[in-house]
Design a protein around this motif. Structure first.
Motif, PDB file in Angstrom:
ATOM      1  N   SER A 192      41.452  38.183  41.374  1.00 26.72           N
ATOM      2  CA  SER A 192      41.299  38.524  42.866  1.00 26.72           C
ATOM      3  C   SER A 192      39.845  39.097  43.015  1.00 26.72           C
ATOM      4  O   SER A 192      39.127  39.478  42.238  1.00 26.72           O
ATOM      5  N   ILE A 193      39.470  39.188  44.467  1.00 25.03           N
ATOM      6  CA  ILE A 193      38.132  39.715  44.765  1.00 25.03           C
ATOM      7  C   ILE A 193      38.721  41.139  45.055  1.00 25.03           C
ATOM      8  O   ILE A 193      39.629  41.403  45.808  1.00 25.03           O
ATOM      9  N   PRO A 194      37.727  42.051  44.663  1.00 24.52           N
ATOM     10  CA  PRO A 194      37.849  43.530  44.998  1.00 24.52           C
ATOM     11  C   PRO A 194      38.051  43.705  46.308  1.00 24.52           C
ATOM     12  O   PRO A 194      37.297  43.172  47.219  1.00 24.52           O
TER      13      PRO A 194
ATOM     14  N   PRO B  17      28.332  43.609  50.987  1.00 28.27           N
ATOM     15  CA  PRO B  17      27.525  42.565  52.018  1.00 28.27           C
ATOM     16  C   PRO B  17      27.452  41.539  51.222  1.00 28.27           C
ATOM     17  O   PRO B  17      27.637  40.422  52.056  1.00 28.27           O
ATOM     18  N   LEU B  18      26.962  41.163  50.293  1.00 31.01           N
ATOM     19  CA  LEU B  18      26.521  39.961  49.560  1.00 31.01           C
ATOM     20  C   LEU B  18      27.943  39.032  49.363  1.00 31.01           C
ATOM     21  O   LEU B  18      27.809  37.922  49.505  1.00 31.01           O
ATOM     22  N   LEU B  19      28.772  39.739  48.783  1.00 30.45           N
ATOM     23  CA  LEU B  19      30.024  38.712  48.710  1.00 30.45           C
ATOM     24  C   LEU B  19      30.596  38.202  49.905  1.00 30.45           C
ATOM     25  O   LEU B  19      30.983  37.121  50.268  1.00 30.45           O
ATOM     26  N   SER B  20      30.489  39.145  50.812  1.00 27.31           N
ATOM     27  CA  SER B  20      31.134  38.573  52.232  1.00 27.31           C
ATOM     28  C   SER B  20      30.326  37.601  52.910  1.00 27.31           C
ATOM     29  O   SER B  20      30.793  36.539  53.270  1.00 27.31           O
ATOM     30  N   ALA B  21      28.993  37.777  52.607  1.00 27.37           N
ATOM     31  CA  ALA B  21      28.177  36.548  53.183  1.00 27.37           C
ATOM     32  C   ALA B  21      28.195  35.373  52.348  1.00 27.37           C
ATOM     33  O   ALA B  21      28.215  34.292  52.957  1.00 27.37           O
ATOM     34  N   VAL B  22      28.334  35.436  50.850  1.00 28.63           N
ATOM     35  CA  VAL B  22      28.825  34.232  50.214  1.00 28.63           C
ATOM     36  C   VAL B  22      30.073  33.619  50.554  1.00 28.63           C
ATOM     37  O   VAL B  22      30.122  32.384  50.626  1.00 28.63           O
TER      38      VAL B  22
ATOM     39  N   ASN C 152      29.627  40.669  37.166  1.00 35.11           N
ATOM     40  CA  ASN C 152      28.908  40.909  38.251  1.00 35.11           C
ATOM     41  C   ASN C 152      29.576  41.812  39.396  1.00 35.11           C
ATOM     42  O   ASN C 152      29.096  42.060  40.453  1.00 35.11           O
ATOM     43  N   GLY C 153      30.802  42.238  39.172  1.00 36.15           N
ATOM     44  CA  GLY C 153      31.758  42.823  40.013  1.00 36.15           C
ATOM     45  C   GLY C 153      32.420  42.030  41.219  1.00 36.15           C
ATOM     46  O   GLY C 153      32.720  42.628  42.226  1.00 36.15           O
ATOM     47  N   PHE C 154      32.064  40.689  40.934  1.00 36.61           N
ATOM     48  CA  PHE C 154      32.792  39.788  42.176  1.00 36.61           C
ATOM     49  C   PHE C 154      34.184  39.782  42.165  1.00 36.61           C
ATOM     50  O   PHE C 154      34.851  39.272  42.959  1.00 36.61           O
ATOM     51  N   VAL C 155      34.951  39.892  40.817  1.00 36.98           N
ATOM     52  CA  VAL C 155      36.218  39.572  40.667  1.00 36.98           C
ATOM     53  C   VAL C 155      36.935  40.656  39.877  1.00 36.98           C
ATOM     54  O   VAL C 155      36.149  41.332  38.977  1.00 36.98           O
ATOM     55  N   THR C 156      38.359  40.957  39.943  1.00 35.71           N
ATOM     56  CA  THR C 156      38.986  41.680  39.260  1.00 35.71           C
ATOM     57  C   THR C 156      39.993  40.783  38.799  1.00 35.71           C
ATOM     58  O   THR C 156      40.506  39.775  39.202  1.00 35.71           O
ATOM     59  N   GLU C 157      40.766  41.289  37.629  1.00 36.77           N
ATOM     60  CA  GLU C 157      41.954  40.779  36.989  1.00 36.77           C
ATOM     61  C   GLU C 157      43.004  41.773  36.762  1.00 36.77           C
ATOM     62  O   GLU C 157      42.741  42.742  36.482  1.00 36.77           O
ATOM     63  N   ARG C 158      44.191  41.256  36.690  1.00 33.98           N
ATOM     64  CA  ARG C 158      45.170  41.995  36.049  1.00 33.98           C
ATOM     65  C   ARG C 158      46.055  40.947  35.396  1.00 33.98           C
ATOM     66  O   ARG C 158      46.152  39.436  35.558  1.00 33.98           O
TER      67      ARG C 158
END
Length: 127
Positions: A73-75, A80-85, A58-64
């Motif tokens: 980590s978080i992109p 806005p939704l992620l910042s509010a969460v 759902n695009g909330f995290v990225t990985e390496r």
């Protein structure tokens, strides 16, 4: 598509799970290894991986990857939704406890934490 109702509903479903919400709250403080997430939350790495899979979808995290370790980590471009969460999650007592625990876990070498997770060794004491 990012502007569509179904997309928003899927994102809301992704963050409506307690474990996924706790993982996101930990990642609000920056990149960490999957083993550190599992150690901090006191759950099996397989449960963390499952939670991360849904968050990544759902695009909330990225990985390496770095050698044997996977860092999440978080992109940088938070939407806005992620910042509010994250703002709401940071106010929760459980999350504050998780973040305090993460500070302890970050004090250990990643290799030690990951080895503990693989071998089921006792976790760092929760004083």
């Amino acid at each position: 598509m990012a502007g569509d109702l179904r997309y928003l509903v899927e994102q809301l479903k992704a963050v409506s799970n307690p474990l996924r919400l706790r993982v996101l709250a930990l990642l609000g403080g920056g990149e960490i290894c999957v083993c550190q997430v599992a150690e901090t939350l006191g759950v099996p790495a397989s449960s963390v991986s499952e939670a991360l899979r849904e968050l990544r979808r759902n695009g909330f995290v990225t990985e390496r990857r770095e050698g044997r370790w996977v860092y999440v980590s978080i992109p940088v471009e938070r939407f806005p939704l992620l910042s509010a969460v994250l703002a709401a999650a940071e106010a929760l007592p459980e999350t504050r406890q998780d973040l305090a625990r993460l500070a302890e876990v970050r004090g250990l070498p990643v290799q030690v934490v990951c080895q503990r997770q693989r071998h089921g060794a006792p976790e760092v004491s929760r004083a």
